[in-house]
Design an enzyme around this catalytic site. Sequence first.
Site, PDB file in Angstrom:
ATOM      1  N   ASP A  23       0.938  -1.206   0.049  1.00 53.55           N
ATOM      2  CA  ASP A  23       0.000  -0.009  -0.039  1.00 53.55           C
ATOM      3  C   ASP A  23       0.759   1.187   0.136  1.00 53.55           C
ATOM      4  OD1 ASP A  23      -1.816   1.962   0.519  1.00 53.55           O
ATOM      5  OD2 ASP A  23      -2.025   1.597   2.361  1.00 53.55           O
ATOM      6  N   ASN A  25      -0.429   4.627   0.039  1.00 55.45           N
ATOM      7  CA  ASN A  25      -1.273   5.797   0.323  1.00 55.45           C
ATOM      8  C   ASN A  25      -2.008   5.905   1.613  1.00 55.45           C
ATOM      9  OD1 ASN A  25      -3.386   4.369  -0.406  1.00 55.45           O
ATOM     10  ND2 ASN A  25      -4.052   5.465  -2.039  1.00 55.45           N
ATOM     11  N   ASP A  27      -4.104   3.766   2.784  1.00 56.52           N
ATOM     12  CA  ASP A  27      -5.694   3.397   3.015  1.00 56.52           C
ATOM     13  C   ASP A  27      -6.003   1.997   3.423  1.00 56.52           C
ATOM     14  OD1 ASP A  27      -5.186   2.060   0.598  1.00 56.52           O
ATOM     15  OD2 ASP A  27      -6.749   3.350  -0.665  1.00 56.52           O
ATOM     16  N   ASP A  31      -1.726  -1.200  -3.795  1.00 57.57           N
ATOM     17  CA  ASP A  31      -1.985  -0.390  -5.234  1.00 57.57           C
ATOM     18  C   ASP A  31      -0.741  -0.535  -6.087  1.00 57.57           C
ATOM     19  OD1 ASP A  31       0.073   1.641  -4.256  1.00 57.57           O
ATOM     20  OD2 ASP A  31      -1.690   2.118  -2.965  1.00 57.57           O
ATOM     21  N   ASP A 202      -9.161 -15.994 -17.247  1.00 56.00           N
ATOM     22  CA  ASP A 202      -9.619 -16.234 -16.061  1.00 56.00           C
ATOM     23  C   ASP A 202     -11.131 -17.191 -16.521  1.00 56.00           C
ATOM     24  OD1 ASP A 202     -10.448 -15.939 -13.144  1.00 56.00           O
ATOM     25  OD2 ASP A 202     -12.257 -15.530 -14.055  1.00 56.00           O
ATOM     26  N   GLU A 264      -6.889 -20.607 -17.319  1.00 55.98           N
ATOM     27  CA  GLU A 264      -7.422 -21.070 -16.169  1.00 55.98           C
ATOM     28  C   GLU A 264      -8.509 -22.002 -16.513  1.00 55.98           C
ATOM     29  OE1 GLU A 264      -8.989 -19.883 -11.785  1.00 55.98           O
ATOM     30  OE2 GLU A 264      -9.825 -19.016 -13.568  1.00 55.98           O
TER      31      GLU A 264
END
Length: 524
Positions: A23, A25, A27, A31, A202, A264
């Site tokens: 992370d 930032n 939060d 990211d 996927d 997948e």
Amino acid sequence: MSETTPWWKGAVIYQIYPRSFQDSNGDGVGDLPGITRRLGHVASLGVDAIWLSPFFTSPMKDFGYDIADYCNVDPIFGTLADFDALVARAHSLGLKVIIDQVYAHSSDQHAWFRASREGRNGDFADWYVWADPKPDGSPPSNWQSVFGGPAWTWDARRRQYYLHNFLREQPQLNVHNPAVQDALLAAAKFWLDRGVDGFRVDAINFAMHDPLLRDNPPAPPGPRTRPFDYQLRLHNQSHPDIPKFLARLRALLDGYGATYTVAEVGGADPIPEMRAFTAGETHLNSAYSFAFLYAERLTPQVVAHALADWPDEPGLGWPGWALTNHDSPRGLSRWAAPAERQAFARMAMLLLMSLRGNPFLYYGEELGLTQVEIPFEELQDPEAIANWPLTLSRDGARTPMAWEAGAPNLGFSSGTPWLRTGADHAAMAVDLQEADPQSLLHLTRRLVALRKAEPALRLGRLERIEAEGDLLSFERWYENRRIRLAFNFGTKPVTIALEGQVIAEVNGATGTSLPAFGAIAVEG
């Protein structure tokens, strides 16, 4: 190794779950800038590529696998500029970038679905799978969703049911429709033009359904935790036209050079589909095996059986192997008692780096991270919540990466993480393992380097697979060079006879004896 060998052949691929890697930032959610910051660590492993799980615009009902915009970044992860910076940094470090493509379904918040549900005659009316109710008002078929309950949800606007093989917020795209295929291929082109080097596709065996909406027959008795498990899924997935769409995708990628695609394919009998989706030079490059991801035990017999499904034959696709990922409990917690996990992890790492195909490393696997127990009130995973306590939570394999043992939240975030960190993960943190030359982290680097340096391990044939008791052995061949490998999956020593130069060993293994979880690779 031939100069014409594509980069992905035998490559080691490192999977990053963006929410949980770093992370930037505060939060509490990982990211794209956080990933970019930590790519030096990934490159230091010697891997060839990263695979990013979804970071696209999404309401996050299934944490990014419910896409509301195929061509944008969700603000929680950053911006398109952040993505471009990530790709540039990865490429500067010699890392290829693979991203997910989700073609079976979108989010119900996608503009396509919003337009489709407005009526039966619009431009998008046939972009999703809609059907009238039976005369008694019940759903059009008996199909069940993976996450529990019927695979059909009533929509009052159209006075029809729509299909969803997963959450009701993930309506099924009608990939039979050429316009839908065109839109999905346009999205793929968008990311290829931004520099990505390939895709993981996927749940691709869910991309097309039986247009006749025939009921699925009941499954024979067996383990059942969901209504989905009570059926043989003959008609809501695995349509024979799926390879035709994949051929269109492959043709697009071929126009960009040596890009890479991996399918997948889950299910009770995936091998025929995996082979069909990777057949010849006109479909996907490889298929991602589930052989180990849900195995209650990792045994020589389980490994030998999985390897036998992918012989080195002309026209047969290339396998991909993972011991754990974002959808399965971390392997060490499934397969080894706490006191044995460190030794088991070392043996398993040599095994993974010795297989013919593409090894996939899941973030934290190079540290030996374990499954984290998440109490019910903290669960985020919709499948675990719906089927609690019978389905083991995927959240426990998605917890924050352990960077610094003494830092708040192990260096993942300055804020409250979206999932708790593992209670035992501080002792496995990157900074501690960097300081220990004998750590699993350093062993992983050595084994990845060995695979890269040895064409027999990266590209060679796999022969003489033998599984007896706790002992697994096989050979890798490239031209006239042979590497023999032996693995002890048990806690008691095993006697072997391997002569030659030792090029790798773990847990005190020798050419004559494998201690508990010992493993060895010998040239000659």
